[in-house]
Design an enzyme around this catalytic site. Structure first.
Site, PDB file in Angstrom:
ATOM      1  N   LYS A   1     -13.313   3.094  -1.713  1.00 27.45           N
ATOM      2  CA  LYS A   1     -14.000   3.327  -0.543  1.00 27.45           C
ATOM      3  C   LYS A   1     -15.114   4.053  -1.212  1.00 27.45           C
ATOM      4  O   LYS A   1     -16.498   3.761  -0.888  1.00 27.45           O
ATOM      5  CB  LYS A   1     -13.917   4.259   0.846  1.00 27.45           C
TER       6      LYS A   1
ATOM      7  N   HIS B   1       7.345 -26.350   0.679  1.00 24.21           N
ATOM      8  CA  HIS B   1       7.103 -28.334  -0.200  1.00 24.21           C
ATOM      9  C   HIS B   1       5.645 -26.991  -0.743  1.00 24.21           C
ATOM     10  O   HIS B   1       5.025 -28.315  -1.503  1.00 24.21           O
ATOM     11  CB  HIS B   1       6.459 -28.842   0.556  1.00 24.21           C
TER      12      HIS B   1
ATOM     13  N   GLU C   1       0.864  -0.711   0.470  1.00 21.22           N
ATOM     14  CA  GLU C   1       0.060  -0.037  -0.061  1.00 21.22           C
ATOM     15  C   GLU C   1       1.151   1.528  -0.420  1.00 21.22           C
ATOM     16  O   GLU C   1       0.148   2.948  -0.872  1.00 21.22           O
ATOM     17  CB  GLU C   1      -0.430   0.075   1.371  1.00 21.22           C
TER      18      GLU C   1
HETATM   19  O1  PA5 Z   1      -3.041   1.907   5.579  1.00 20.63           O
HETATM   20  C1  PA5 Z   1      -4.334   1.924   5.543  1.00 20.63           C
HETATM   21  O2  PA5 Z   1      -4.413   3.385   6.186  1.00 20.63           O
HETATM   22  C2  PA5 Z   1      -5.447   0.970   5.480  1.00 20.63           C
HETATM   23  O3  PA5 Z   1      -5.304   0.233   5.414  1.00 20.63           O
HETATM   24  C3  PA5 Z   1      -6.686   1.737   6.272  1.00 20.63           C
HETATM   25  O4  PA5 Z   1      -5.719   0.912   7.622  1.00 20.63           O
HETATM   26  C4  PA5 Z   1      -7.613   1.133   6.320  1.00 20.63           C
HETATM   27  O5  PA5 Z   1      -8.564   1.462   4.616  1.00 20.63           O
HETATM   28  C5  PA5 Z   1      -8.858   1.242   7.483  1.00 20.63           C
HETATM   29  O6  PA5 Z   1      -9.123   2.587   7.430  1.00 20.63           O
HETATM   30  P1  PA5 Z   1      -9.586   3.010   9.300  1.00 20.63           P
HETATM   31  O7  PA5 Z   1      -8.599   2.717   9.832  1.00 20.63           O
HETATM   32  O8  PA5 Z   1      -9.950   4.277   8.628  1.00 20.63           O
HETATM   33  O9  PA5 Z   1     -11.118   3.062   9.043  1.00 20.63           O
END
Ligand code: PA5
Length: 464
Positions: A433, A320, A291
């Site tokens: 989202k 394996h 990410e």
């Molecule tokens: O790293 C990130 O920003 C995302 O993976 C968020 O953690 C994830 O989308 C969840 O978001 P939130 O904590 O706002 O619910």
């Protein structure tokens, strides 16, 4: 720092033509200095609030520990509701530091409630949860940085409603613990209005960099994990990652080697711990690496489509299934092995067993066998010319896990700095989202819905 980082097998001297030359490290001195100062000089600023998360005072730690105990003493089960960065930190630390079969332990051996991290909205999974918890004595920690995430809010609404029906409104409020950005977002407003206990997440701490903030610390305190040691380990790693000399800075060095490898076509990063407790640490790594570094444009606006696809693998299990590919497949990977020197248990293979099968194993231990297999796999992939490096943990405990988490965060931040990208945003996630809000009919997303509805599928490409 307790961890050791051995990058011999990234180098030409060990793996030949696919390796990195010593001169390539030396010649990039200006890039190292720039990446280092971008991260370290901005420590605690903007989206780098995560560098400060281990700096809690003893009084702040004591307050969390006391709160954790108060919940632990009352709860039969403790359920974390969250997703992505709000779930993977808690999952990885629980897996590393709690008993591997924590929930199955008999009650007299289990020192903390059963624990579940609900990081998906599969309706079957949610309904299965109701079959294994007693909601009347279960405490919930709703974790969402933004306070807006559909999955987490959906779960919250279901469970709060159920709690109110089962134990009444006043008690239900006490069973809901909220961790979200201080003073911001829909969930914060609701939590204040309803009178839930609220723990804040500082503004500059993003989801995947939040494990050492209240996102992780509250659940860890509830489960009786030694958060003081966890933070101490993180602080020690921070100090190591603030060494300007790349040959002494593990995160700067491995970030550079990974970025160089990526630019040389090694687009896959395999994380292969040799310890079941670290299996989900690979999930934590996969998220932060994917990410943070998977970006379409760099900081100058140039289209780059950077990223290195992370893959998780477990030693020895995946020897394996996947190691054949790692050995003989393309030169498109960097493998990170995580080895453990001392396991929390020693299991002997009896020397006096009369059975002939496996006689070469007799008198050894599973500890020796797993270590031999890790070293043997490292040897084999190195012989095949495949890039790999090893992180060695003396043992898996709160301190070393704190070090490892902090290392992953610094390594990712340095890699993003070398690539000149925004490590801390996630426009690709945000788009999904928003599309979800539109499809579920949220007000304000009508234009996005129209965009979605304008997408036409060609029936000729659908096989029934
Ligand atoms: O790293 C990130 O920003 C995302 O993976 C968020 O953690 C994830 O989308 C969840 O978001 P939130 O904590 O706002 O619910």
């Amino acid at each position: 720092m307790k961890l050791k980082f051995d990058y011999n097998n990234m180098m030409e001297s060990a793996i030949g033509e696919h390796g990195i030359k010593q001169s390539q490290i030396a010649e990039a001195a200006a890039a190292h200095a720039a990446a280092f100062s971008q991260v370290v000089d901005n420590s605690g600023k903007g989206w780098q609030g995560w560098t400060e998360t281990p700096m809690l005072t003893a009084a702040q730690v004591a307050e969390l520990v006391a709160f954790g105990k108060s919940v632990r003493d009352k709860a039969s089960s403790f359920v974390v509701l969250g997703i992505g960065g709000s779930a993977l930190g808690p999952i990885s630390v629980f897996n590393a530091l709690l008993h591997l079969h924590h929930n199955e332990l008999p009650q007299n051996m289990r020192k903390a409630p059963k624990v579940y991290v609900e990081d998906n909205i599969d309706p079957e999974r949610m309904s299965a949860l109701f079959d294994v918890i007693d909601i009347k004595t279960t405490y919930f920690n709703v974790i969402t940085k933004s306070g807006e995430t559909s999955e987490t809010l959906g779960q919250f609404l279901i469970l709060y409603n159920m709690l109110k029906k089962q134990i009444g409104e006043a008690a239900a409020k006490e069973h809901m613990i909220v961790t979200t950005t201080d003073g911001k977002g829909a969930l914060y407003a609701t939590a204040v209005k309803e009178g839930f206990k609220v723990f804040g997440i500082p503004q500059g701490v993003g989801g995947r960099f939040s494990v050492l903030s209240n996102v992780g610390l509250v659940p860890f305190a509830v489960m009786g994990i030694d958060i003081a040691k966890l933070l101490e380990g993180a602080r020690n790693m921070r100090a190591a990652c603030e060494r300007a000399d790349i040959t002494k800075n593990p995160a700067l060095m491995t970030a550079f080697l990974q970025v160089l490898s990526m630019k040389d076509g090694k687009n896959i990063s395999v994380m292969m711990p040799y310890a079941d407790g670290l299996k989900t640490m690979a999930d934590f790594y996969c998220q932060i690496w994917a990410e943070s570094l998977g970006k379409a444009v760099d900081n100058s606006g140039k289209t780059v489509h950077y990223g290195q696809t992370p893959a998780k693998s477990l030693g020895v299990t995946d020897q394996h299934s996947q190691v054949q590919l790692y050995n003989e497949g393309p030169f498109d990977k960097v493998i990170t092995f995580i080895g453990v020197e001392n396991f929390g248990a020693t299991v002997e293979i009896p020397a006096d067993e009369s059975a002939e099968a496996g006689s070469f194993l007799k008198g050894h231990t599973l500890n020796e066998l797993i270590t031999a297999e890790r070293k043997a796999t490292e040897f084999a992939v190195t012989k095949s010319g495949k890039s790999n490096f090893t992180i060695l943990m003396p043992e898996v405990n709160a301190e070393t896990v704190g070090e490892l988490l902090m290392y992953f965060m610094y390594e990712t931040a340095f890699a993003g700095a070398y690539l000149n990208i925004d490590t801390f945003n996630q426009p690709g996630v945000e788009e999904g989202k928003k599309a979800t809000f539109a499809m579920i009919g949220r007000a304000g997303y009508e234009q996005k819905l129209a965009e979605l509805q304008s997408v036409k599928k060609n029936p000729a490409y659908i096989i029934k």
